[in-house]
Design a protein around this motif. Structure first.
Motif, mmCIF file in Angstrom:
data_model
loop_
_atom_site.group_PDB
_atom_site.id
_atom_site.type_symbol
_atom_site.label_atom_id
_atom_site.label_comp_id
_atom_site.label_asym_id
_atom_site.label_seq_id
_atom_site.Cartn_x
_atom_site.Cartn_y
_atom_site.Cartn_z
ATOM 1 N N SER A 4 0.847 -1.197 0.016
ATOM 2 C CA SER A 4 0.115 0.063 -0.109
ATOM 3 C C SER A 4 0.917 1.337 -0.098
ATOM 4 C CB SER A 4 -1.074 0.164 1.056
ATOM 5 O OG SER A 4 -0.052 0.068 2.576
ATOM 6 N N ALA A 5 2.030 1.209 0.832
ATOM 7 C CA ALA A 5 2.815 2.473 0.634
ATOM 8 C C ALA A 5 3.392 2.487 -0.753
ATOM 9 C CB ALA A 5 4.162 2.285 1.800
ATOM 10 N N THR A 6 3.753 1.689 -1.495
ATOM 11 C CA THR A 6 4.641 1.600 -2.651
ATOM 12 C C THR A 6 3.487 1.874 -3.501
ATOM 13 O OG1 THR A 6 6.091 0.002 -1.970
ATOM 14 C CG2 THR A 6 5.734 0.537 -4.208
ATOM 15 N N GLU A 7 2.149 1.510 -3.620
ATOM 16 C CA GLU A 7 1.117 2.030 -4.427
ATOM 17 C C GLU A 7 0.870 3.318 -4.216
ATOM 18 O OE1 GLU A 7 -1.571 -2.094 -5.063
ATOM 19 O OE2 GLU A 7 -2.040 -0.787 -3.507
ATOM 20 N N VAL A 9 2.638 6.118 -3.645
ATOM 21 C CA VAL A 9 3.751 6.818 -4.292
ATOM 22 C C VAL A 9 3.719 6.505 -5.723
ATOM 23 C CG1 VAL A 9 5.240 7.482 -2.298
ATOM 24 C CG2 VAL A 9 5.778 5.291 -3.712
ATOM 25 N N LEU A 10 3.317 5.312 -6.411
ATOM 26 C CA LEU A 10 3.132 5.110 -7.693
ATOM 27 C C LEU A 10 1.977 5.974 -8.288
ATOM 28 C CD1 LEU A 10 3.481 1.218 -7.859
ATOM 29 C CD2 LEU A 10 5.001 2.744 -9.191
ATOM 30 N N LYS A 11 0.774 6.121 -7.311
ATOM 31 C CA LYS A 11 -0.477 6.976 -7.883
ATOM 32 C C LYS A 11 0.281 8.391 -7.945
ATOM 33 C CE LYS A 11 -3.679 3.547 -6.061
ATOM 34 N NZ LYS A 11 -4.687 3.281 -5.178
ATOM 35 N N LEU A 12 1.222 8.798 -7.170
ATOM 36 C CA LEU A 12 1.812 10.220 -7.452
ATOM 37 C C LEU A 12 2.495 10.425 -8.415
ATOM 38 C CD1 LEU A 12 2.134 10.624 -3.362
ATOM 39 C CD2 LEU A 12 0.506 11.821 -4.781
ATOM 40 N N GLY A 13 2.933 9.469 -9.220
ATOM 41 C CA GLY A 13 3.548 9.475 -10.498
ATOM 42 C C GLY A 13 5.014 9.078 -10.308
ATOM 43 N N HIS A 14 5.529 8.637 -9.111
ATOM 44 C CA HIS A 14 6.788 8.450 -9.104
ATOM 45 C C HIS A 14 7.208 6.845 -9.582
ATOM 46 C CE1 HIS A 14 7.571 11.402 -6.199
ATOM 47 N NE2 HIS A 14 6.351 11.078 -5.592
ATOM 48 N N ARG A 15 8.289 6.736 -10.247
ATOM 49 C CA ARG A 15 8.576 5.431 -11.165
ATOM 50 C C ARG A 15 10.154 5.106 -10.257
ATOM 51 N NH1 ARG A 15 4.023 5.678 -11.221
ATOM 52 N NH2 ARG A 15 2.728 4.960 -13.266
ATOM 53 N N GLN A 65 7.920 -4.903 -3.917
ATOM 54 C CA GLN A 65 8.198 -5.576 -5.122
ATOM 55 C C GLN A 65 6.946 -5.797 -5.753
ATOM 56 O OE1 GLN A 65 10.691 -8.898 -3.670
ATOM 57 N NE2 GLN A 65 12.306 -8.188 -5.046
ATOM 58 N N ALA A 66 5.687 -6.284 -5.065
ATOM 59 C CA ALA A 66 4.757 -6.575 -5.741
ATOM 60 C C ALA A 66 3.999 -5.366 -6.440
ATOM 61 C CB ALA A 66 3.736 -7.398 -4.789
ATOM 62 N N ALA A 67 3.990 -4.260 -5.774
ATOM 63 C CA ALA A 67 3.362 -3.211 -6.110
ATOM 64 C C ALA A 67 3.921 -2.577 -7.649
ATOM 65 C CB ALA A 67 3.515 -2.110 -5.273
ATOM 66 N N LEU A 68 5.442 -2.774 -7.349
ATOM 67 C CA LEU A 68 6.035 -2.251 -8.626
ATOM 68 C C LEU A 68 5.757 -3.238 -9.938
ATOM 69 C CD1 LEU A 68 9.858 -1.273 -7.058
ATOM 70 C CD2 LEU A 68 7.900 0.123 -7.650
ATOM 71 N N HIS A 69 5.990 -4.581 -9.664
ATOM 72 C CA HIS A 69 5.743 -5.578 -10.770
ATOM 73 C C HIS A 69 4.279 -5.033 -11.301
ATOM 74 C CE1 HIS A 69 8.872 -8.369 -9.029
ATOM 75 N NE2 HIS A 69 9.297 -7.399 -9.725
ATOM 76 N N ALA A 70 3.185 -4.928 -10.544
ATOM 77 C CA ALA A 70 1.962 -4.705 -10.780
ATOM 78 C C ALA A 70 1.913 -3.557 -11.817
ATOM 79 C CB ALA A 70 0.994 -4.795 -9.641
ATOM 80 N N ALA A 71 2.563 -2.606 -11.507
ATOM 81 C CA ALA A 71 2.446 -1.316 -12.202
ATOM 82 C C ALA A 71 3.882 -1.339 -13.248
ATOM 83 C CB ALA A 71 3.038 -0.184 -11.247
ATOM 84 N N GLY A 72 4.332 -2.326 -13.512
ATOM 85 C CA GLY A 72 5.172 -2.554 -14.852
ATOM 86 C C GLY A 72 6.390 -1.920 -14.499
#
Length: 346
Positions: free
Chosen positions: A178-181, A183-189, A211-218
């Motif tokens: 959830s923490a990674t998702e 910052v991903l939603k805020l546009g961070h890669r 890791q799971a959040a990054l992988h799910a976001a490609g």
């Protein structure tokens, strides 16, 4: 052969006879007196373990007789203090006394004889359950406790795979994700990770959630942005400095706990990197210090007080013969968004 009382229950006299000491000396050991030599003390504790001696308590209310011991080695951390608050509240509500102990210096290499003596000493002191906070419980101690029918419950254990361990934790994997998702939603890669030791089950679970959040976001994780160390401000400061000095520095860092995150905030301040304008930072645990930082820290909240309370309720239930529904009990985590995270710059 050691003679027992007619009731078949070992008496203090039986303990003294087997240990080769006087009943008065055996009584001193039971009462924790300091005027007994270490060798004599070991003899008495060994006799207690061999005979299965349990001190009599007269006709007092058994609810008032219960004592719990919490073993921990991280007394100074906000995490430990918050969990202990829950343990203390629940113990008080159950009219149970609470003892705090540091593990012996040779805890991880405890021999079977030493473990039996440690457990016997705990029982002789009236302890009816052990709570281990964020430390590994040696096999010898687990075996000795099982032989003595002394229940053991662990909170955030180093290892959750041992089927003999009853553990209390939180949804660490979901919290890391959830923490990674967020910052991903805020546009961070370019999202870094600074966590605790991989040998720690909670740390590994949080990292796998990242890791799971990054992988799910490609997003392919960059190994240069991944560090594992201790759960400490010093680790966050050291790795934060190194990571933020990279040419392709991260725009967000997900920390394995709040103390690491505090260190990252300090590193960003040293390097003149504004948070969250140029760097977003998340923590884990949501200890009180998360709201003391500048800016206030976005953090995954563990129900730390609830974990402490559940540990007390579980170990007292086991002492009364009630086994928990699951060997690993998990409480839900919640992401608390504050000021340390924001949209990626540009």
């Amino acid at each position: 052969m050691t003679r027992r009382s007619r009731s078949g229950r070992a008496t203090l006299a039986d303990v003294a006879r087997l240990a080769g000491v006087s009943p008065a000396t055996a009584s001193k050991v039971l009462n924790g007196r300091s005027d007994v030599g270490a060798g004599t003390r070991d003899l008495v504790l060994g006799a207690i373990a061999e005979l299965g001696y349990k001190p009599t308590t007269g006709r007092r209310d058994p609810q008032r007789e219960r004592t719990l011991v919490t073993v921990l080695d991280i007394v100074e951390s906000r995490y430990a203090g918050t969990v202990l608050q829950g343990i203390l509240v629940a113990a008080t509500a159950a009219s149970a006394e609470l003892l705090l102990r540091l593990p012996p210096p040779d805890w991880t290499a405890t021999s079977r004889t030493a473990a039996r003596a440690w457990v016997a000493e705990a029982q002789a002191s009236g302890v009816s359950g052990i709570i281990a906070l964020a430390i590994a419980v040696p096999d010898a101690v687990l075996l000795a406790a099982e032989e003595a029918a002394l229940p053991v419950v662990t909170i955030d254990p180093i290892d959750t795979t041992d089927s003999r361990i009853i553990s209390i934790g939180s949804t660490n994997w979901a919290g890391g994700r959830s923490a990674t998702e967020h910052v991903l939603k805020l546009g961070h890669r370019r999202i870094g990770w600074i966590g605790g030791p991989l040998g720690s089950a909670p740390s590994a679970e949080r990292f796998h959630g990242y890791q799971a959040a990054l992988h799910a976001a490609g997003v392919t994780p960059d190994r240069a942005l991944i560090r594992h160390d201790t759960f400490s401000v010093e680790a966050g400061l050291e790795h934060g400095r190194t990571m933020l000095a990279l040419e392709g520095r991260p725009t967000a860092i997900v920390a394995g706990n709040d103390e690491i995150a505090v260190g990252v905030l300090a590193a960003a301040g040293e390097l003149g990197i504004p948070v969250p304008a140029q760097l977003s930072v998340t923590g884990f645990d949501d200890t009180p210090q998360a709201q003391w930082t500048t800016p206030r820290l976005t953090s995954v909240g563990q129900p730390l007080v609830g974990m402490g309370r559940m540990a007390v309720e579980t170990v007292l239930g086991m002492a009364d013969g009630v086994q928990p529904a699951s060997r690993h009990l998990e409480l839900a985590t919640t992401l608390n968004v504050r000021d340390s995270t924001g949209p990626v710059a540009g």
